[in-house]
Design a protein around this motif. Structure first.
Motif, mmCIF file in Angstrom:
data_model
loop_
_atom_site.group_PDB
_atom_site.id
_atom_site.type_symbol
_atom_site.label_atom_id
_atom_site.label_comp_id
_atom_site.label_asym_id
_atom_site.label_seq_id
_atom_site.Cartn_x
_atom_site.Cartn_y
_atom_site.Cartn_z
ATOM 1 N N THR A 108 0.838 -1.191 0.000
ATOM 2 C CA THR A 108 0.000 0.000 0.000
ATOM 3 C C THR A 108 0.874 1.242 0.000
ATOM 4 N N ALA A 109 0.445 2.237 -0.768
ATOM 5 C CA ALA A 109 1.144 3.516 -0.806
ATOM 6 C C ALA A 109 0.390 4.530 0.046
ATOM 7 N N PRO A 110 1.094 5.348 0.831
ATOM 8 C CA PRO A 110 0.417 6.350 1.653
ATOM 9 C C PRO A 110 -0.150 7.472 0.797
ATOM 10 N N PRO A 111 -1.039 8.285 1.362
ATOM 11 C CA PRO A 111 -1.572 9.433 0.615
ATOM 12 C C PRO A 111 -0.442 10.335 0.114
ATOM 13 N N GLY A 112 -0.652 10.885 -1.068
ATOM 14 C CA GLY A 112 0.321 11.795 -1.646
ATOM 15 C C GLY A 112 1.389 11.142 -2.490
ATOM 16 N N LYS A 113 1.403 9.809 -2.523
ATOM 17 C CA LYS A 113 2.453 9.095 -3.248
ATOM 18 C C LYS A 113 2.003 8.609 -4.628
ATOM 19 N N VAL A 114 0.731 8.781 -4.963
ATOM 20 C CA VAL A 114 0.238 8.378 -6.285
ATOM 21 C C VAL A 114 -0.010 9.640 -7.109
ATOM 22 N N SER A 115 0.616 9.723 -8.248
ATOM 23 C CA SER A 115 0.377 10.825 -9.177
ATOM 24 C C SER A 115 -0.426 10.296 -10.368
ATOM 25 N N VAL A 116 -0.812 11.218 -11.231
ATOM 26 C CA VAL A 116 -1.616 10.836 -12.395
ATOM 27 C C VAL A 116 -0.954 11.388 -13.643
ATOM 28 N N ARG A 117 -0.588 10.486 -14.544
ATOM 29 C CA ARG A 117 0.043 10.880 -15.814
ATOM 30 C C ARG A 117 -1.023 10.908 -16.904
ATOM 31 N N ARG A 118 -0.955 11.904 -17.768
ATOM 32 C CA ARG A 118 -1.976 11.991 -18.813
ATOM 33 C C ARG A 118 -1.372 11.781 -20.192
ATOM 34 N N ILE A 119 -2.149 11.108 -21.033
ATOM 35 C CA ILE A 119 -1.771 10.851 -22.424
ATOM 36 C C ILE A 119 -2.903 11.361 -23.301
ATOM 37 N N GLN A 120 -2.624 12.347 -24.121
ATOM 38 C CA GLN A 120 -3.649 12.951 -24.969
ATOM 39 C C GLN A 120 -3.593 12.359 -26.372
ATOM 40 N N HIS A 121 -4.761 11.970 -26.870
ATOM 41 C CA HIS A 121 -4.876 11.420 -28.219
ATOM 42 C C HIS A 121 -5.249 12.534 -29.201
ATOM 43 N N ASP A 122 -5.097 12.230 -30.455
ATOM 44 C CA ASP A 122 -5.539 13.147 -31.493
ATOM 45 C C ASP A 122 -7.062 13.171 -31.539
ATOM 46 N N PRO A 123 -7.653 14.237 -32.056
ATOM 47 C CA PRO A 123 -9.105 14.264 -32.208
ATOM 48 C C PRO A 123 -9.584 13.046 -33.001
ATOM 49 N N ALA A 124 -10.735 12.493 -32.571
ATOM 50 C CA ALA A 124 -11.238 11.274 -33.204
ATOM 51 C C ALA A 124 -12.758 11.302 -33.228
ATOM 52 N N ASP A 125 -13.326 10.513 -34.143
ATOM 53 C CA ASP A 125 -14.791 10.422 -34.194
ATOM 54 C C ASP A 125 -15.280 9.501 -33.071
ATOM 55 N N SER A 126 -16.588 9.437 -32.908
ATOM 56 C CA SER A 126 -17.165 8.710 -31.778
ATOM 57 C C SER A 126 -16.817 7.222 -31.818
#
Length: 482
Positions: A108-126
């Motif tokens: 288990t990781a304590p609070p504050g130790k998990v970050s969030v990485r983002r990956i952005q895609h190109d615009p796409a249809d539904s």
């Protein structure tokens, strides 16, 4: 909130961003707390190819947040939500990777130790966005790896990320393995993430109630169930049920095709049965019979089985929550117990009598829902795995429930591949939603919708004409002509 599949959720074109939780290797700490019974059983079944469970076993949600997507603010909101719920910062795996029958270990990781990485895609249809989401959820929600959950946002085509604009909104998607969440947990997600995002954006306090950790719940459950034996009331209830059914779990009352050794894909159904007024009227009919809403539902389910196949008993399995204290009310976790239901049709009962019997059954079997059903299965030597399940949840008073329609909020389920029939009934501020899964074969595809149609018609007739005979002579209630 309607429960449906991702394939049935309306997805516009736009820019998809994946939000992937991550933590440094030195963030993790050994954690001696054991997995809950249901979590451990899920891990072992998922690792056993003979179980037929398959990889996909996730629950999720989708909802909109008004205004343009601010990625920095949203990232901070997600990190706060992960800090709030400890199961999102914990992983349980096999001590030896090549021994899925061996010991489990938790980190288990304590609070504050998990970050969030983002990956952005190109615009796409539904269509492309939907395909990307399916792949994302299926890949990131395995119970044996961390994270067993994932987020995504969709900035609609008319409102790219971080672009100011009026009358815009973005869609949030969340998916998690069932070991982390249950059906009730899912309906809490939209409110909590929206509230944290708005607090980060405007400074307005989210005012979320403190929550306990499902990991603590699992440890307490283990301690409480440690001295259970075959004479416990919950074990006796299940033993009686299995004796009456010849050692098998209750099955759907109509034919659904032959069960095969290979995994069976399932079809899905999702319908709105009643609006709010009709649901209230049905509730009043149940109250007139001195029964609750779910008891009246079970009476109609049972009577429909009698009408279609002439059975003298209606048997099913129903889930019940195990959130026994206020600290668990808003927790993420798998707080679910099971109870067998056996409705006796001796004496050709009418609605009032039958609803009363259903209420008595729910009371009689309450002890079986409080004890982990996997523990009961160990003691009986028979796996407690539902073949025919009827679930009911009243979520009218969940935070943000009144705003679900305008937020386009839905609860999502992964695809499934079992030869079982599961039916979920949810009462929301809008009315009564019913969804179901059943084998994708001609018999089940005909009989399950026909059966549900019969239940719906019976409930409608009860609303419009009153309880059916022979209760009329006893209770002096209006007849339906049945």
């Amino acid at each position: 909130m309607e429960f449906t599949e991702l394939a049935d959720y309306s997805i516009p074109a736009g820019v998809l961003i994946e939000w992937l939780p991550c933590a440094e290797q030195d963030a993790w700490r050994q954690d001696p707390r054991p997995a809950s019974y249901i979590h451990e059983a899920h891990l072992r079944r998922a690792a056993d190819p003979r179980s037929g469970q398959g990889r996909e076993s996730w629950l999720g949600t989708a909802f909109e947040i008004a205004g343009p997507l601010d990625t920095d603010i949203f990232g901070r909101a997600l990190q706060r939500w992960i800090d709030r719920h400890e199961p999102l910062r914990s992983q349980t795996t096999f001590a030896a990777d090549d021994d899925p029958a061996g010991a489990l270990v938790r980190r288990t990781a304590p609070p504050g130790k998990v970050s969030v990485r983002r990956i952005q895609h190109d615009p796409a249809d539904s269509t492309m966005v939907r395909t990307q989401l399916h792949s994302l959820f299926d890949d990131y929600t395995t119970p044996h790896l961390w994270p067993a959950y994932v987020f995504a946002t969709l900035a609609h085509e008319s409102a790219p990320p971080n672009t100011p604009g009026e009358n815009t909104a973005f869609t949030v998607f969340f998916g998690a393995d069932h070991s982390i969440i249950d059906g009730y947990s899912i309906v809490l997600v939209a409110h909590e993430i929206t509230a944290l995002y708005e607090e980060e954006r405007t400074g307005r306090a989210a005012e979320l109630f403190p929550v306990g950790s499902y990991i603590d719940f699992g440890a307490e459950e283990r301690a409480d169930a440690g001295d259970l034996d075959a004479d416990h009331e919950a074990v006796r209830i299940w033993r009686t049920t299995l004796r009456k059914t010849g050692g098998a779990m209750p099955e759907f009352p109509l034919p659904i095709g032959r069960r095969t050794a290979r995994t069976t894909p399932q079809r899905r159904l999702s319908e709105r049965w009643f609006d709010s007024d009709d649901a209230t009227r049905f509730s009043e009919r149940c109250r007139d019979a001195d029964a609750g809403f779910f008891s009246g539902l079970l009476a109609c389910f049972g009577q429909t089985a009698v009408d279609l196949v002439g059975t003298d008993h209606f048997r099913t399995v129903v889930p019940s929550h195990t959130r026994t204290g206020p600290m668990w009310a808003g927790s993420l976790g798998w707080f679910v117990g099971l109870r067998p239901i056996d409705l006796d049709f001796g004496g050709s009962p009418g609605f009032v009598t039958l609803a009363g019997r259903a209420a008595q059954e729910l009371h009689r079997t309450r002890a079986s829902a409080r004890i982990p059903f996997d523990k009961v299965g160990e003691l009986l030597g028979v796996p407690i795995r539902p073949r025919f399940l009827v679930s009911y949840m009243d979520v009218r008073f969940v935070p943000m429930a009144a705003q679900w329609p305008e937020a386009n909020a839905r609860a999502l389920r992964s695809r499934s591949y079992t030869h079982d029939v599961y039916i979920w009934i949810n009462r929301t501020p809008e009315g009564l939603n019913v969804s179901a899964r059943f084998p994708d074969n001609p018999e089940a595809s005909s009989n399950v919708p026909a059966y549900l149609g019969g239940v719906r018609e019976l409930m409608h007739r009860l609303n419009t004409s009153g309880p059916w005979a022979p209760d009329l002579e006893i209770h002096e209630l209006p007849a339906t002509g049945r």
